[in-house]
Write a protein that holds these residues in place. Sequence first.
Motif, mmCIF file in Angstrom:
data_model
loop_
_atom_site.group_PDB
_atom_site.id
_atom_site.type_symbol
_atom_site.label_atom_id
_atom_site.label_comp_id
_atom_site.label_asym_id
_atom_site.label_seq_id
_atom_site.Cartn_x
_atom_site.Cartn_y
_atom_site.Cartn_z
ATOM 1 N N LEU A 61 0.832 -1.203 0.000
ATOM 2 C CA LEU A 61 0.000 0.000 0.000
ATOM 3 C C LEU A 61 0.869 1.256 0.000
ATOM 4 C CD1 LEU A 61 -3.203 0.490 2.125
ATOM 5 C CD2 LEU A 61 -1.539 2.329 1.923
ATOM 6 N N LEU A 62 1.830 1.306 0.915
ATOM 7 C CA LEU A 62 2.698 2.485 0.996
ATOM 8 C C LEU A 62 3.550 2.628 -0.263
ATOM 9 C CD1 LEU A 62 3.888 2.198 4.718
ATOM 10 C CD2 LEU A 62 2.209 3.780 3.782
ATOM 11 N N GLY A 63 4.119 1.512 -0.715
ATOM 12 C CA GLY A 63 4.974 1.556 -1.898
ATOM 13 C C GLY A 63 4.224 1.977 -3.138
ATOM 14 N N SER A 64 3.033 1.429 -3.342
ATOM 15 C CA SER A 64 2.263 1.760 -4.539
ATOM 16 C C SER A 64 1.741 3.188 -4.487
ATOM 17 C CB SER A 64 1.101 0.777 -4.722
ATOM 18 O OG SER A 64 0.201 0.845 -3.625
ATOM 19 N N LEU A 65 1.433 3.685 -3.287
ATOM 20 C CA LEU A 65 0.963 5.063 -3.161
ATOM 21 C C LEU A 65 2.081 6.049 -3.497
ATOM 22 C CD1 LEU A 65 -1.324 6.974 -2.408
ATOM 23 C CD2 LEU A 65 -0.570 6.843 -0.023
ATOM 24 N N ILE A 66 3.277 5.778 -2.975
ATOM 25 C CA ILE A 66 4.413 6.659 -3.261
ATOM 26 C C ILE A 66 4.784 6.600 -4.736
ATOM 27 C CG2 ILE A 66 6.879 7.021 -2.830
ATOM 28 C CD1 ILE A 66 6.374 5.985 0.033
ATOM 29 N N LEU A 67 4.932 5.371 -5.243
ATOM 30 C CA LEU A 67 5.327 5.206 -6.643
ATOM 31 C C LEU A 67 4.253 5.734 -7.585
ATOM 32 C CD1 LEU A 67 7.902 3.992 -7.878
ATOM 33 C CD2 LEU A 67 6.650 1.851 -8.216
ATOM 34 N N GLY A 68 2.993 5.473 -7.244
ATOM 35 C CA GLY A 68 1.893 5.951 -8.077
ATOM 36 C C GLY A 68 1.835 7.462 -8.137
ATOM 37 N N THR A 69 2.110 8.120 -6.999
ATOM 38 C CA THR A 69 2.110 9.582 -6.967
ATOM 39 C C THR A 69 3.231 10.145 -7.832
ATOM 40 O OG1 THR A 69 1.216 9.567 -4.703
ATOM 41 C CG2 THR A 69 2.250 11.605 -5.472
ATOM 42 N N VAL A 70 4.407 9.535 -7.732
ATOM 43 C CA VAL A 70 5.558 9.990 -8.513
ATOM 44 C C VAL A 70 5.268 9.895 -10.015
ATOM 45 C CG1 VAL A 70 7.953 9.494 -9.154
ATOM 46 C CG2 VAL A 70 7.268 9.481 -6.740
ATOM 47 N N PHE A 71 4.744 8.748 -10.435
ATOM 48 C CA PHE A 71 4.503 8.564 -11.869
ATOM 49 C C PHE A 71 3.291 9.358 -12.355
ATOM 50 C CE2 PHE A 71 7.401 4.977 -11.354
ATOM 51 C CZ PHE A 71 8.167 5.122 -12.496
ATOM 52 N N ALA A 72 2.348 9.637 -11.461
ATOM 53 C CA ALA A 72 1.232 10.501 -11.848
ATOM 54 C C ALA A 72 1.727 11.913 -12.122
ATOM 55 C CB ALA A 72 0.179 10.521 -10.736
ATOM 56 N N LEU A 73 2.639 12.405 -11.266
ATOM 57 C CA LEU A 73 3.224 13.720 -11.486
ATOM 58 C C LEU A 73 4.033 13.749 -12.779
ATOM 59 C CD1 LEU A 73 4.388 14.560 -7.838
ATOM 60 C CD2 LEU A 73 2.470 15.577 -9.092
ATOM 61 N N MET A 74 4.716 12.640 -13.068
ATOM 62 C CA MET A 74 5.477 12.570 -14.317
ATOM 63 C C MET A 74 4.548 12.581 -15.522
ATOM 64 S SD MET A 74 8.421 9.807 -13.241
ATOM 65 C CE MET A 74 9.266 9.846 -14.817
ATOM 66 N N GLU A 75 3.438 11.879 -15.424
ATOM 67 C CA GLU A 75 2.475 11.844 -16.537
ATOM 68 C C GLU A 75 1.905 13.230 -16.838
ATOM 69 O OE1 GLU A 75 -0.053 8.018 -17.722
ATOM 70 O OE2 GLU A 75 -0.600 8.856 -15.782
ATOM 71 N N MET A 76 1.761 14.047 -15.793
ATOM 72 C CA MET A 76 1.150 15.365 -15.964
ATOM 73 C C MET A 76 2.179 16.475 -16.127
ATOM 74 S SD MET A 76 -1.939 15.092 -13.173
ATOM 75 C CE MET A 76 -0.825 14.624 -11.835
ATOM 76 N N PHE A 86 -2.122 1.386 -11.415
ATOM 77 C CA PHE A 86 -3.528 1.768 -11.286
ATOM 78 C C PHE A 86 -3.675 2.988 -10.372
ATOM 79 C CE2 PHE A 86 -3.640 -2.684 -12.512
ATOM 80 C CZ PHE A 86 -4.627 -2.711 -13.486
ATOM 81 N N VAL A 87 -2.854 3.046 -9.329
ATOM 82 C CA VAL A 87 -2.873 4.198 -8.429
ATOM 83 C C VAL A 87 -2.495 5.466 -9.194
ATOM 84 C CG1 VAL A 87 -1.735 5.253 -6.432
ATOM 85 C CG2 VAL A 87 -2.441 2.870 -6.336
ATOM 86 N N THR A 88 -1.538 5.337 -10.102
ATOM 87 C CA THR A 88 -1.132 6.475 -10.927
ATOM 88 C C THR A 88 -2.322 7.068 -11.669
ATOM 89 O OG1 THR A 88 1.108 5.597 -11.272
ATOM 90 C CG2 THR A 88 0.297 7.193 -12.890
ATOM 91 N N GLU A 89 -3.121 6.210 -12.273
ATOM 92 C CA GLU A 89 -4.278 6.690 -13.026
ATOM 93 C C GLU A 89 -5.343 7.276 -12.111
ATOM 94 O OE1 GLU A 89 -4.497 6.501 -16.821
ATOM 95 O OE2 GLU A 89 -2.590 6.853 -15.829
#
Length: 217
Positions: free
Chosen positions: A33-48, A104-107
Amino acid sequence: MEGIDKMIKILTDNWSTIITGFEFTILSSIVGLLGSLILGTVFALMEMAPNKFLKFIGTAFVEFFRNIPLLVITLFFYVVVSHAVKINGFWAGTIALILYTSSFVTECIRGGVNSVDPGQMEGARSNGLTYTQAMIHIVLPQGFKLAIPSLGNQFINLVKNSSILSFVAGLDLMYQANVISGANLDPFNTYIVIGIFYLLLTGPLSVFMNHLENRLR
């Protein structure tokens, strides 16, 4: 009544084994949960990000891991990566769980941020904030609030998907269930007992996410 008696017997005879699996499932879920939230946030910022290269990396990450079965990712770490780096089944499954879920968290986060009024970013920029400052301090917190319902679903799926560890001897609940059912030759009642333990994890998590969503609303 006979079925209940059998389940109680399975529970009492294998209590320590089930609790061991329960602990490993909880640990894998928390780390995932923690890992996917951190990684998902990072890649979401990269996508945007305005930078095209960062946007390409973020999009490529999501499309790659979202379209590969979780079992394939898990076996890759357990079979292939383990030749180069010493890694056991628990960590092979947990790392795969982080990578798979984070796509999926990224999206979810990207969708939440995109739902924020564009005027928030424009107002922050007009007040002298850089794009990064405006995103981190103004837009992203609002995006997180909007993304909570979908994030809650992903976190519940993560807990259930942690059963993938059973394929690589990850010592989780499903792995212990396979061991127990192989010994007592009663898979029906064994898996019902294990299913109840999964409910003990997903039920409170679902209630908490609903409470958090209502409070932030």
